[in-house]
Design a protein around this motif. Structure first.
Motif: not given
Lengths: 133, 133
Positions: A93-94, A96-97, A57-59, A89-90, A99
DNA sequence: AGTTGACCTGGAGTGCACTCCAGGTCGTAG
DNA sequence: CTACGACCTGGAGTGCACTCCAGGTCAACT
């Protein structure tokens, strides 16, 4: 408890084909089999699967998930490397959020323009003015 | 101002090939051409491109972007439908952000477990216990 | 005994979004 | 005048993550 592939699919939200696929590409250790040779997933299998789907899910690409899965098989000595992967990955994800938040702002701006057209407040075609504001 | 395809690529962050590809699939109206037949992108083209890349970033499939692009060509009468598409996408972006936040929590939990191992506080293998907490 | 349905395998096919390629044209620099 | 680099076209190829298929096994009903 142990679960048929259909049940494991239902609980994980993945398709039966995807479960077999994940096993083939070594994301998932081969589960136990029942007397008839059918897969019997354990609770632990499902837990790992749940975590895998979070990573997906996080890509995270399957390639990296395979790396993580492989490290896990190498036991506690690989914990540092595994942690590093997760920290990485953390971060992604941060990012990406953040963005997506930016995109949300653009969408809100555009939607507001359309709303103003609807109210006939003024008639600038929203898609003719870029996203400058 | 007008821009060569190389310059447009640089400014949009897309590749030259992708710009031509977007034109082929009608995401982008064919830009003007210079005397030698080379593409000459306008500021308006770049503005539209910037918006398109925002939509892409949100994960909107090309199919939907084509629909939006096509509506845009149909002028102001299509504004309602366009707004609806954006509102829809806005919702899906918000959902995606929430989903990623959930993943972030799982990652933090796992990372914390690894950190505890490093400190040798206690030695539970982090990947053996699911993501229950 | 026969039929059904869930499962098995190895391998082929799909959809998406690019990305690359061969072969050609054009305008400027040497 | 030729060499170069940036651009052009139509079409083929790529990588990813599945998804589907044919042909077969097995246990449980009827």
């Amino acid at each position: 408890m142990s679960y048929s592939i259909a049940e494991a699919a239902r609980r994980s939200g993945l398709s039966i084909d995807t479960l077999r696929y994940y096993e083939r590409i070594k994301l998932l250790d081969p589960p136990a089999r029942d007397t008839a040779g059918r897969r019997a997933y354990s609770d632990e299998d499902l837990g790992w699967l749940a975590f895998l789907t979070k990573l997906r899910t996080t890509g995270m690409p399957i390639k990296s998930m395979r790396e993580y899965a492989s490290l896990r098989r190498h036991g506690v000595a690989s914990a540092g490397r595994r942690k590093a992967l997760l920290v990485d990955q953390r971060r992604s994800v941060a990012e990406r959020i953040a963005e997506l938040q930016g995109c949300l702002d653009v969408l809100d701006y555009k939607i507001d323009n359309y709303a103003q057209i609807e109210r006939k407040a003024f008639g600038v075609e929203p898609d003719m003015e870029g996203i400058s504001a």
